[in-house]
Design an enzyme around this catalytic site. Structure first.
Site, mmCIF file in Angstrom:
data_model
loop_
_atom_site.group_PDB
_atom_site.id
_atom_site.type_symbol
_atom_site.label_atom_id
_atom_site.label_comp_id
_atom_site.label_asym_id
_atom_site.label_seq_id
_atom_site.Cartn_x
_atom_site.Cartn_y
_atom_site.Cartn_z
ATOM 1 N N LYS A 115 37.717 40.387 38.676
ATOM 2 C CA LYS A 115 36.428 40.825 38.130
ATOM 3 C C LYS A 115 36.563 42.129 37.343
ATOM 4 O O LYS A 115 35.558 42.720 36.952
ATOM 5 C CB LYS A 115 35.424 41.046 39.274
ATOM 6 C CG LYS A 115 35.204 39.833 40.160
ATOM 7 C CD LYS A 115 34.271 40.205 41.292
ATOM 8 C CE LYS A 115 34.384 39.228 42.441
ATOM 9 N NZ LYS A 115 33.628 39.684 43.617
ATOM 10 N N ARG A 123 27.611 39.407 54.840
ATOM 11 C CA ARG A 123 27.304 38.760 53.567
ATOM 12 C C ARG A 123 26.546 37.472 53.830
ATOM 13 O O ARG A 123 26.950 36.666 54.655
ATOM 14 C CB ARG A 123 28.585 38.445 52.790
ATOM 15 C CG ARG A 123 29.302 39.672 52.300
ATOM 16 C CD ARG A 123 28.527 40.370 51.201
ATOM 17 N NE ARG A 123 29.087 41.667 50.845
ATOM 18 C CZ ARG A 123 28.645 42.826 51.345
ATOM 19 N NH1 ARG A 123 27.662 42.857 52.205
ATOM 20 N NH2 ARG A 123 29.188 43.963 50.983
ATOM 21 N N ARG A 164 22.515 50.381 39.776
ATOM 22 C CA ARG A 164 22.786 50.733 41.187
ATOM 23 C C ARG A 164 24.058 51.541 41.406
ATOM 24 O O ARG A 164 24.381 51.867 42.551
ATOM 25 C CB ARG A 164 22.860 49.456 42.016
ATOM 26 C CG ARG A 164 21.539 48.734 42.085
ATOM 27 C CD ARG A 164 21.593 47.612 43.077
ATOM 28 N NE ARG A 164 20.502 46.692 42.849
ATOM 29 C CZ ARG A 164 20.339 45.537 43.487
ATOM 30 N NH1 ARG A 164 21.211 45.176 44.398
ATOM 31 N NH2 ARG A 164 19.338 44.773 43.235
ATOM 32 N N PRO A 212 28.192 40.349 38.461
ATOM 33 C CA PRO A 212 29.248 39.746 37.644
ATOM 34 C C PRO A 212 30.463 39.317 38.469
ATOM 35 O O PRO A 212 31.062 40.132 39.152
ATOM 36 C CB PRO A 212 29.616 40.868 36.675
ATOM 37 C CG PRO A 212 28.485 41.835 36.724
ATOM 38 C CD PRO A 212 27.937 41.724 38.106
#
Length: 272
Positions: free
Chosen positions: A53, A257, A107, A2
Site C-alpha cells: 500500500k 478489526r 485523520r 486505500p
DNA sequence: GTTGCGTCCTGGACGC
DNA sequence: TGCGTCCAGGACGCAA
C-alpha cells in the site's frame, strides 16, 4: 481506506505527472509523520512504484520519497497558482512545471518519509513486507508456508502485510468470503491457501479494474470516486443475504478489526 | 520471537 | 437543534 487497488490506481495516474519533475520547494506538517517532506527539495523525481500500500517515488541522489495514505490520505497535482493549502493539507511539493503535489489527510493516519533508496528501517511494516499478490513467483504453496509460520488468525495475518502485501480489511473480507475461509481460522490447508491466493488476486484485480473502492474518503488523482464499492459481496454487508447460500452475513470483531463473513460458507477450521 | 491490545485521529452516524 | 458517544481502521508501540 486505500488498499492495493486504490494505491495502484493512484500510482498509474501519478507516475506520468511526476517523472523528471524537479522539486523547487516543499512543506510538511508537524513531526513525526509528515515533516520530512522538505528533504526532497532540489531532487528530481524518477519512477513511481507501489510496494503493497506504499507509494515509492525515486528521487535523484539515490533517495526515495515514501508515501502511505493511511485511511484518509489523498494526493492531487493542482496548478500552483490556483491552489492554496486546506485545513487537512499535511505536505506539499512545488514542482518545476508550475504545479504542486499535494498530500491531504484528514485523520493523519498517513505518513511519509524521505529515505536512502531501499532503506526502510524507519518503516517496519514496509521493511517486513511480504510478496506482492501479483508476483509470478508467489503461489499457493508459498502463501501456505508463510501463513503456517504463525498461529495468529488468518485475517490478522493478511492485515499484517507479512505473508502478502497490500491487503486491507475490505479485500481481505472479500477474498476470504470468496474462497470459503473463516477470518478467525488459525490454520489453513494447502488447498485453502491456494484458493485464498486465487481469490485475493481476483478481488484485487477487480478492484483495480473498477478504479478502487470509495466508501467515504478515497478519491483518484483527479478527485473522482472508484466504482468497486458497487461490486462487493461481503465487506460491510452484515445482515444481508450471502450471495452464494442466502444465509445472513455476520459481523464480528477479531483482534480489534471488524470482519464480515458468512457463517455457512466460511466454516472455522480447528486450530492445529 | 510471538501475540494481542491500546493508541493515534476526526468525521459521520446515532441516540437522547 | 444540539450535544454526547461510538465507530471506522493501518501502522506501530508495548506488555505478557
Amino acid at each position: 481506506m486505500p488498499e492495493l487497488p486504490e494505491v495502484e490506481t493512484l500510482r498509474r495516474q501519478l507516475a506520468p505527472e511526476l517523472v523528471n519533475r524537479r522539486v523547487l520547494d516543499a512543506w510538511g506538517y508537524l513531526p513525526p509523520k509528515f515533516d520530512q517532506a522538505p528533504a526532497a527539495v532540489g531532487a528530481r523525481f524518477g519512477a513511481v512504484q507501489r510496494l503493497g500500500k506504499y507509494l515509492v517515488a525515486e528521487l535523484s541522489g539515490g533517495r526515495e520519497l515514501v508515501l502511505h495514505l493511511g485511511m484518509t490520505g489523498k494526493l492531487s497535482v493542482p496548478t500552483t497558482s490556483q491552489w492554496a493549502p486546506g485545513p487537512y493539507t499535511r505536505a506539499w511539493w512545488q514542482l518545476d512545471d508550475g504545479r504542486t503535489l499535494v498530500f491531504d489527510d484528514t485523520r493523519r493516519f498517513g505518513r511519509l518519509a524521505v529515505v536512502d533508496a531501499g532503506d526502510y528501517t524507519g518503516l517496519p511494516t514496509l521493511a517486513a513486507l511480504g510478496p506482492d499478490p501479483f508476483d509470478p513467483d508467489l503461489d499457493g504453496e508459498v502463501l501456505w508456508r508463510a501463513l503456517r509460520r504463525s498461529s495468529a488468525r488468518v485475517k490478522t495475518q493478511l492485515l499484517s502485510q507479512r505473508p502478502i502485501a497490500g491487503v486491507g480489511n475490505i479485500y481481505a473480507d472479500e477474498a476470504l468470503w470468496r474462497c470459503g475461509v473463516h477470518p478467525a481460522s488459525r490454520s489453513v490447508t494447502r488447498a485453502q491457501a491456494s484458493a485464498l491466493l486465487d481469490a485475493l488476486r481476483a478481488v484485487l484485480a477487480a478492484g483495480i479494474s473498477h478504479g478502487g473502492t470509495t466508501l467515504r474518503d478515497y478519491r483518484t488523482l483527479e478527485g473522482t470516486s472508484g466504482e468497486n464499492q458497487d461490486h462487493l459481496d461481503c465487506y460491510g454487508r452484515a445482515g444481508h443475504a450471502c450471495a452464494r447460500c442466502a444465509s445472513l452475513l455476520r459481523s464480528r470483531v477479531y483482534d480489534g478489526r471488524t470482519s464480515t463473513f458468512c457463517p455457512t460458507c466460511q466454516r472455522q477450521r480447528p486450530a492445529r
